[in-house]
Design a protein around this motif. Structure first.
Motif, PDB file in Angstrom:
ATOM      1  N   LYS A   1      -0.784  -0.645  -4.748  1.00  0.00           N
ATOM      2  CA  LYS A   1      -2.218  -0.383  -4.585  1.00  0.00           C
ATOM      3  C   LYS A   1      -2.483   1.114  -4.473  1.00  0.00           C
ATOM      4  O   LYS A   1      -1.694   1.838  -3.858  1.00  0.00           O
TER       5      LYS A   1
ATOM      6  N   ASN B   1       0.861  -1.184   0.000  1.00  0.00           N
ATOM      7  CA  ASN B   1       0.000   0.000   0.000  1.00  0.00           C
ATOM      8  C   ASN B   1       0.898   1.234   0.000  1.00  0.00           C
ATOM      9  O   ASN B   1       2.129   1.121  -0.112  1.00  0.00           O
TER      10      ASN B   1
ATOM     11  N   GLY C   1      -6.665  -5.349   1.646  1.00  0.00           N
ATOM     12  CA  GLY C   1      -5.383  -5.846   1.130  1.00  0.00           C
ATOM     13  C   GLY C   1      -5.268  -7.352   1.275  1.00  0.00           C
ATOM     14  O   GLY C   1      -4.638  -8.021   0.451  1.00  0.00           O
TER      15      GLY C   1
END
Lengths: 351, 351
Positions: A246, A206, A274
């Motif tokens: 992401k 992320n 996630g």
């Protein structure tokens, strides 16, 4: 005449109902990145296996999640159950003894192995033997797995992470693909050799995990202007592992090319999404490996797995958000995985 | 007028298209095996008891599952809850101490006995006394059970399997029928005497378990050309136990005849479906024993139980798959057992 117009009104009504059942009501948010947008729907369709009655248990995929400790039990569950909901046949979790009964209780569909240990429960003089035992337990199973997911709810206990490093080395030695997320990325960022040069590894950072990775590997800050070039450099520098960054658009690169997936998605950012992605990418990566020899042009299965996982989770997140809005939770997204997949790639399609 | 009829035709066309998209396109796959296809629907109807208000708790069946260890808790749950969902009155599970709280947490409908032990928790000098204690605990209940299911999630711990061997000997001595699956088949394949010549035993091997059984008993490879003859020989050689060979078509033999069940079924191969079958066969076997004296022609109740269990689980799997597609999990199939049974054999039917 009156009969006709009544018939038409009835049919119109039925059409509206059926259209309403079929369509996705919140339209995809087509803020695509020009030039590099993946043909994600077709990637997903091209790798998803057809189903028939001659198949046996296990052929659609056997996935294992390495994660789950005293603090975290939801993350490995989300990852492992997502793999099943997409179509894997078996989904295992290797977690600590404390975490196991809780993860088991979430669902009887998972096979949960209570084998990992954290420092607080291990004396220094026992660490060596316990570490060997943990590795032996996982190795009994390793050859059977089609993909590992390393990291969901793993925590950062040093002894536990040492054991997981050993597991990763063995997986790599056995050519078992790995999707690495969460605390697995913490581990890998501190010890890049675990994945460096391994083409069957997918990292799914992320925004924060990506920043740490860029700082560590490229020794600079995240380039907010030309993210694609930097991602390409990063993936190349880690020896051609695939990185799925992401974000508003997901960006995926193996150091050779960069692709983005921008359609669908939801503005809800509840924890656990996630984990759904890591479990999904694991399944698609395996499916892509199964079919890659038949595909034209020849593609990297880790890229295909990342692209397919991204589009499916983005679609499921959108569907869940349409229904639940601000109260959308990760469990709601998981419940939408099946219908999202069926919508993109119906079971009875012809290739 | 013409405009109206064109509009109607277009709308009808659109309705057909949309209905086509929505409807369940997977019909039952009628690839029956010629000559030996069982009249499975009528077998199921003939053995399923009628219900009336004079009946007492327990008369519809008391089933016990022997299975559930540190690693596996889903399998015994699936088997035991399936028995209840078909219509048994009481469903027990005998499992290890570690597994019991988890299995209990899946459902308050089950009676879970935490009595089995694995080697890691038993000192060598205690094994004899603990083994005797385990057997005594199960024996207290044995006479009350109408059928045992041995094997779901049993694991392969040597001490635990020794205890289960003792339980099986006692069950046989008490003429309690046994359905044997999963790790129970591992046990039986290594020690055929446990079931050899016992007409109340049903083995339910999948493709891998069947291969091991054939290799062990017939000392040859699985005959993919004439599977029915080999199955017949196998069942005969194990002294007339009934063997239900799971596959695209299920084949069932007691060494005297072979029957197949080919209708319904789903292409999804998620883990746990075998557990649903073992729990189902246990109930139907008991029901068949209750009614067999009235049936013409006189049939082997283990064959009838196998046939009825097969057709019901295949129908439930199809129903679940029609709804959930690739995301079908074993829990979804269990939820379809009741409506499948009602569909084949409504409660208010007249015999």
């Amino acid at each position: 005449m009156l009969g006709y117009s009544i018939a038409i009104r009835r049919l119109q009504c039925l059409v509206r109902f059926l259209v309403g059942q079929n369509k996705n009501r919140l339209h995809s948010t087509m803020t695509t990145v020009p030039g590099i947008e993946a043909d994600a729907l077709n990637v997903l369709r091209s790798i998803t296996p057809t189903l028939d009655l001659t198949r046996h248990k296990g052929q659609a995929g056997k996935i294992a999640v390495i994660g789950g400790c005293r603090e975290y039990t939801g993350a490995p569950y989300f990852s492992a159950i997502s793999a099943l909901k997409i179509g894997a046949d078996l989904s295992h979790v290797f977690c600590t003894k404390d975490a196991a009964p809780v993860i088991k209780s979430y669902s009887p569909e998972l096979i949960v192995h209570p084998i990992l240990e954290e420092s607080y429960s291990v004396r220094d003089e026992d660490k060596r033997s316990i570490s060997a035992k943990v590795l032996a337990e996982v190795n009994k199973w390793m050859e059977r797995f089609d993909c590992l997911v390393v990291g969901p709810g793993l925590g950062r206990d040093p002894f536990l992470l040492d054991c997981v490093s050993d597991i990763m080395k063995h997986a790599r030695h056995s050519n078992v693909p790995m999707v690495i997320d969460g605390d697995g990325l913490f581990l890998v960022t501190n010890c890049l050799d675990l994945v460096s040069g391994y083409p069957l590894a997918v990292l799914t950072p992320n925004v924060y995990e990506y920043r740490r990775l860029v700082e560590k590997v490229l020794n600079c800050e995240v380039d907010s202007q030309d993210g694609t070039e930097q991602l390409l450099s990063l993936a190349k520098r880690v020896g051609g592992v695939t990185i799925l960054r992401k974000g508003k658009s997901d960006l995926i690169s193996d150091g050779e090319s960069v692709k983005s997936v921008s359609i669908y998605g939801s503005p809800r950012r509840c924890g656990g999404q996630g984990d759904v992605l890591s479990g999904s990418v694991a399944v698609f990566l395996y499916w892509a490996r199964q079919r890659v020899a038949e595909l034209e042009p020849r593609s990297n299965p880790t890229m295909l797995g990342g692209i397919a996982g991204s589009i499916l989770v983005r679609k499921a997140a959108l569907l869940a958000f349409e229904n639940k809005r601000r109260s959308t939770l990760t469990g709601d997204i998981i419940e939408c995985l099946g219908m999202s997949l069926e919508d993109i790639c119906p079971v009875n399609r012809h290739r």
